[in-house]
Design an enzyme around this catalytic site. Structure first.
Site, PDB file in Angstrom:
ATOM      1  N   GLY A  36     115.746 -16.010  47.430  1.00  0.00           N
ATOM      2  CA  GLY A  36     114.380 -16.451  47.694  1.00  0.00           C
ATOM      3  C   GLY A  36     114.397 -17.737  48.477  1.00  0.00           C
ATOM      4  O   GLY A  36     115.308 -17.998  49.262  1.00  0.00           O
ATOM      5  N   CYS A  37     113.416 -18.568  48.256  1.00  0.00           N
ATOM      6  CA  CYS A  37     113.293 -19.843  48.973  1.00  0.00           C
ATOM      7  C   CYS A  37     114.511 -20.714  48.707  1.00  0.00           C
ATOM      8  O   CYS A  37     114.883 -20.941  47.557  1.00  0.00           O
ATOM      9  CB  CYS A  37     112.028 -20.559  48.523  1.00  0.00           C
ATOM     10  SG  CYS A  37     111.836 -22.195  49.224  1.00  0.00           S
ATOM     11  N   PHE A  38     115.105 -21.233  49.769  1.00  0.00           N
ATOM     12  CA  PHE A  38     116.308 -22.046  49.579  1.00  0.00           C
ATOM     13  C   PHE A  38     116.040 -23.368  48.896  1.00  0.00           C
ATOM     14  O   PHE A  38     116.947 -23.984  48.349  1.00  0.00           O
ATOM     15  CB  PHE A  38     117.118 -22.226  50.853  1.00  0.00           C
ATOM     16  CG  PHE A  38     116.390 -22.628  52.108  1.00  0.00           C
ATOM     17  CD1 PHE A  38     115.291 -23.451  52.125  1.00  0.00           C
ATOM     18  CD2 PHE A  38     116.863 -22.160  53.328  1.00  0.00           C
ATOM     19  CE1 PHE A  38     114.661 -23.823  53.301  1.00  0.00           C
ATOM     20  CE2 PHE A  38     116.248 -22.525  54.520  1.00  0.00           C
ATOM     21  CZ  PHE A  38     115.139 -23.354  54.502  1.00  0.00           C
ATOM     22  N   TRP A  39     114.809 -23.838  48.872  1.00  0.00           N
ATOM     23  CA  TRP A  39     114.507 -25.074  48.150  1.00  0.00           C
ATOM     24  C   TRP A  39     114.812 -24.907  46.662  1.00  0.00           C
ATOM     25  O   TRP A  39     115.292 -25.831  46.015  1.00  0.00           O
ATOM     26  CB  TRP A  39     113.055 -25.481  48.318  1.00  0.00           C
ATOM     27  CG  TRP A  39     112.620 -25.817  49.707  1.00  0.00           C
ATOM     28  CD1 TRP A  39     113.419 -26.105  50.789  1.00  0.00           C
ATOM     29  CD2 TRP A  39     111.282 -25.905  50.169  1.00  0.00           C
ATOM     30  NE1 TRP A  39     112.641 -26.368  51.886  1.00  0.00           N
ATOM     31  CE2 TRP A  39     111.330 -26.248  51.543  1.00  0.00           C
ATOM     32  CE3 TRP A  39     110.042 -25.730  49.572  1.00  0.00           C
ATOM     33  CZ2 TRP A  39     110.175 -26.427  52.306  1.00  0.00           C
ATOM     34  CZ3 TRP A  39     108.898 -25.906  50.327  1.00  0.00           C
ATOM     35  CH2 TRP A  39     108.970 -26.247  51.684  1.00  0.00           C
TER      36      TRP A  39
END
Length: 179
Positions: free
Chosen positions: A11-14
């Site tokens: 998913g979102c790399f953050w």
């Protein structure tokens, strides 16, 4: 120190970056892109969902402190590997669940862990397992995003709960110095 690399998309790399920065044995975490057709993609191009790239984290780790298997156990805990091209409200191929293996040993370990995880989840695992491809570092403003922007809306409501879940489940694997 036995240094190795792992590349994961969950998913979102953050979110994945924020978790792995706190895992004992991880010496560096970098957000980036891989798995696509165009060289040096920008975040804007990735967001269009037409480049084929996934948002990933590139982990450098000391395998004498944390194993690739342990890294994957965290991976399968902090994201949903049963939703195709989606994590929560983040939808698109750039958010797919994927393990990019760099060695035959990583490939074998990932296959075993994925089989074990199939017994944990109620739906089929859709995580891709593919050889590592050309990796591109994401723009500077994506690096250390949660650390630098903890009160930003997405960080406060999406990233922070994942980090909290990780810290609760893997309490014994946390770095003592989180700087």
């Amino acid at each position: 120190m036995a240094t190795e690399i792992a590349i994961l998309g969950g998913g979102c790399f953050w979110c994945t970056e924020a978790v792995y920065q706190q895992l004992k044995g991880i010496t560096s975490v970098e957000s980036g892109y891989t798995g696509g057709e165009i060289p040096n993609p920008s975040y804007e191009q990735i967001c269009e969902g037409t480049t084929g790239h996934a948002e990933v984290v590139r982990l450098t780790f000391d395998s004498e402190v944390v194993s690739f298997r342990e890294i994957l156990e965290v991976f399968f805990t902090i994201h949903d590997p049963t939703t195709l091209n989606r994590q929560g409200n983040d939808v698109g191929t750039q958010y797919r669940s994927v393990i990019y293996y760099l060695t035959p040993e990583q490939h074998e370990t990932a296959k075993h862990v994925m089989c074990e995880m199939a017994n944990v989840w109620d739906a089929p695992i859709v995580t891709e397992l593919t050889p590592a491809e050309t990796y591109y570092k994401a723009e500077a403003y994506h690096q250390n995003y949660f650390r630098l922007n903890p009160m930003q809306g997405y960080c406060a409501f999406i990233v922070a709960p994942k980090v909290s879940k990780f810290r609760q489940i893997f309490r014994d694997k946390l770095k003592t110095d989180l700087s």
